[in-house]
Design an enzyme around this catalytic site. Structure first.
Site, mmCIF file in Angstrom:
data_model
loop_
_atom_site.group_PDB
_atom_site.id
_atom_site.type_symbol
_atom_site.label_atom_id
_atom_site.label_comp_id
_atom_site.label_asym_id
_atom_site.label_seq_id
_atom_site.Cartn_x
_atom_site.Cartn_y
_atom_site.Cartn_z
ATOM 1 N N GLU A 49 -75.395 105.046 -41.596
ATOM 2 C CA GLU A 49 -75.576 103.697 -41.051
ATOM 3 C C GLU A 49 -76.399 102.864 -42.014
ATOM 4 O OE1 GLU A 49 -75.609 104.606 -36.231
ATOM 5 O OE2 GLU A 49 -77.371 103.733 -37.199
ATOM 6 N N ASP A 60 -86.198 96.240 -32.932
ATOM 7 C CA ASP A 60 -86.743 97.272 -33.797
ATOM 8 C C ASP A 60 -88.240 97.465 -33.630
ATOM 9 O OD1 ASP A 60 -84.648 98.501 -35.423
ATOM 10 O OD2 ASP A 60 -84.238 96.435 -36.045
ATOM 11 N N TYR A 176 -72.859 104.925 -29.321
ATOM 12 C CA TYR A 176 -74.244 105.137 -29.744
ATOM 13 C C TYR A 176 -75.078 105.026 -28.471
ATOM 14 C CZ TYR A 176 -78.536 104.345 -32.540
ATOM 15 O OH TYR A 176 -79.777 104.416 -33.116
#
Lengths: 260, 394
Positions: A49, A60, A176
């Site tokens: 990735e 994040d 995911y």
């Protein structure tokens, strides 16, 4: 079959789990990132990735935010990342390459131009962090015309009927699955009900399932793999490089990757 | 599905998947509340007895006389409890949070007015409160930080990025993703993912509905123009909402021109930005050629934001509203003018709208009316104005 499907079929035949690694591209510079990708793939990573740095990384944790900020300061951008991917593609013809990005960077590039150049570079799929099911058609349409797909995210808050909707039309990809509520970053412990959850998601989606967010140790990876097809490690790798942006760091991530 | 969450091509829900379920729950709870007469009654009662509505529509006679031309009317949102329009929305959202059984509120804030308004309702309803504020804003809006702390809120300074509103919003979104079950995110403007732009506009529409009625009652006609400042755009959307169906009323949104659009140091998303995606919605956005969000600049912390509400983007494209930019110097001048001619010290944000009225009034006749949304009072800005003038040698 695309590279993702080929890999999952092969792993299934060999009865083994898929190891996916995330790297913030351009930290501390593009040339170093390319070497880091090589170190990871050469030491057992199955899917790569490529993280595209963004000025406002809302999903994040501190590790990836730091790496992204420095990468941007040092001139990283989508064009350079696609050029790196194109070079790496020559060396690794079969490894699935996923571009992991916030939408604005891709959108601003121009969706058609992006899809064309990403296909040429050898990207297999895009994982747009902030593009959910309801908004994805705009991106998916040009990607499809250029033989790419989307890797969708499934969160702990996603109900199973929504998982089924998310999966529909993306059967050539994988899910995911975010293991914990929160931003990216390694966690000491994973929720104990995770095994059941991963099992259910696999059932309703009929897609391969990889678990990510919070996984930074081989024991954690081993635990989730009992209930899904593989795992994703991101922040733990980026952290090693943040602390060692040099040859030592490359050696360490190679060792780290080998430990899984 | 597109129509529900979008305004033309703008808006939508560009968020982490983790937030989709809470957003759906929020939408459901909001529509249920809207249908429930007891919710509206409680909202109205608090508006009257706690906020002090309705706010006056005041004819600024000396200021109008100085300008010549149209009568300038001020919608006095600065007289609301906590000193700005922000409280209209935080009361609405806190009532909703209460209905949903949430015990903790958190919010982002720029100038600190939304933070204060959120801390206020948290105290009122006995809820926990955390406010995220850019470190630069914590400096330049220190009195509001003290107010929030006095009200029992935790103020968390965000040092990342430019240390302003967008960074505070990033951190608030991260917190939401982490505490998705327990906490209620009180967004302060008509931006963010659906249903926030709709919900915040609805709660703020009390401004426009009142202003329209007051104007008709007092003057027997509609205004020629309605002017409001636009950062994210909540006070503007609130007052525009009352006049959207009146084609004769020109709607003017005033963005922060900072040092001038041509300098690149501004926060005028519609006047100087291009289409992008940030904080959950598609909108005009200040960004680099590579799609990175730029550091915005304005003397006014509350307008210092790179995006703008999706409904404003649509109103701009359809031409129903016009968007202009007022630079720092003009806003400071208007701040002084209103203070000295009317004895009203406006917030620096609202001063942008006043400045635009000063430009426009002379072009209209004495029979025409201009309504300016005076969205907040200027006590919080005394230090900023002093510093600005010292820097400029004024």
């Amino acid at each position: 079959m695309n590279r993702i499907q080929t890999l999952f079929a092969k792993a299934k035949a060999e009865n083994r789990s898929i190891f996916t690694a995330y790297l913030t591209m351009g930290y501390p510079d593009m040339a170093f990132s390319e070497k880091a990708v090589e170190a990871l793939i050469d030491h057992g990573v199955d899917i790569m990735e490529f993280g595209v740095p963004f000025s406002d990384p809302m999903a994040d944790g501190p590790v990836i935010r730091d790496a992204a900020r420095i990468a941007l300061q040092n001139g990283a951008n989508l064009k350079k990342i696609l050029a790196s991917i194109a070079r790496l593609r020559k060396r690794y013809p079969t490894v699935p390459f996923i571009l992991f990005s916030y939408y604005n960077v891709i959108f601003s590039y121009g969706l058609e131009r992006f899809a064309e150049e990403a296909e040429q570079a050898g990207v297999d799929a895009v994982l747009p962090v902030d593009v959910v099911l309801e908004e994805r058609e705009e991106l998916l349409e040009p990607l499809r015309r250029h033989n790419m797909t989307i890797v969708p995210l499934v969160a702990p808050t996603t109900h199973l009927d929504r998982v089924a909707e998310i999966a529909r039309g993306l059967e050539d990809s994988f899910l995911y699955v975010i293991t914990v509520n929160g931003v990216t970053g390694a966690r000491a412990e994973l929720p104990h009900e995770l095994t059941r959850r991963l099992h259910d998601i696999r059932q309703v989606s009929g897609m391969p399932v990889l678990a990510g967010f919070g996984i930074g140790k081989p024991e954690q990876a081993e635990a989730v793999c009992r209930a899904c097809d593989g795992f994703i490690v991101g922040s733990a790798i980026v952290k090693i490089l943040l602390d060692n942006p040099n040859d030592e760091g490359l050696k360490k991530i190679a060792e780290f990757a080998s430990s899984f | 599905m597109k129509n529900r969450t979008h305004y033309g091509i703008y808006g939508g829900q560009y968020v982490a998947e983790t937030l989709m379920t809470p957003l759906a729950e929020l939408e459901r709870a909001y529509f249920e509340a809207k249908k429930d007469p007891s919710f509206q009654a409680e909202f109205d009662s608090l508006m009257k007895h706690y906020v002090g509505r309705e706010s006056p529509l005041y004819h600024a006679e000396r200021l109008s006389g100085f300008c010549g031309g149209a009568k300038i009317l001020l919608k006095r949102e600065d007289l609301n409890h906590t000193g700005a329009h922000k409280i209209n929305n935080t009361i609405g959202q806190a009532l909703l949070a209460k209905r949903m059984g949430k015990k903790k509120l958190f919010a982002e804030t720029g100038a600190g007015m939304h933070g204060v308004a959120t801390a206020t309702v948290a105290a009122l309803f006995g809820m926990e409160c955390e406010v995220f504020m850019g470190a630069v804003d914590v400096e330049r809006q220190a009195p509001n930080v003290e107010r929030m702390r006095t009200l029992g809120a935790k103020v968390t300074a965000v040092t990342e990025g430019s240390g302003t509103l967008k960074d505070a919003m990033n951190e608030a979104l991260r917190r939401w993703i982490t505490e998705v079950e327990e906490a209620f995110y009180v967004i302060g403007t008509v931006a963010g993912p659906y249903p926030y732009p709709m919900m915040v506009r609805d709660f703020q529409s009390v401004i426009g509905i009142e202003a329209r009625r007051q104007c008709l009652e007092e003057y027997g006609k509609l205004p020629a123009e309605v002017i409001a400042c636009v950062g994210g755009g909540s006070n503007a959307m609130g007052i525009f909402a009352g006049f959207l169906e009146d084609p004769s009323v020109r709607l003017i949104g005033v963005e922060a021109g900072g040092k001038g659009i041509e300098t690149g140091e501004h926060a005028a998303s519609i006047c100087g930005g291009r289409l992008g995606v940030l904080h959950g919605s598609k909108c005009y956005l200040l960004q680099t050629d590579e799609g990175q969000i730029v550091d915005t600049y304005s003397v006014s912390a509350g307008l210092d934001y790179p995006g703008v509400g999706p409904e404003h983007c649509l109103l701009h494209d359809t031409g129903r509203a016009e968007y202009v930019a007022i630079n720092d110097d003009e806003a400071i001048h208007a701040f002084d003018m209103l203070s000295r001619y009317e004895g009203i010290i406006p917030a620096l944000e609202s001063s942008h709208a006043v400045a635009e009225a000063l430009k426009r009034a002379p072009n209209l006749s004495g029979d025409d009316l201009i309504i300016v949304n005076l969205s907040g009072r200027g006590d919080k800005d005394m230090q900023s104005v002093k510093n600005y003038k010292a820097q400029k040698g004024l």
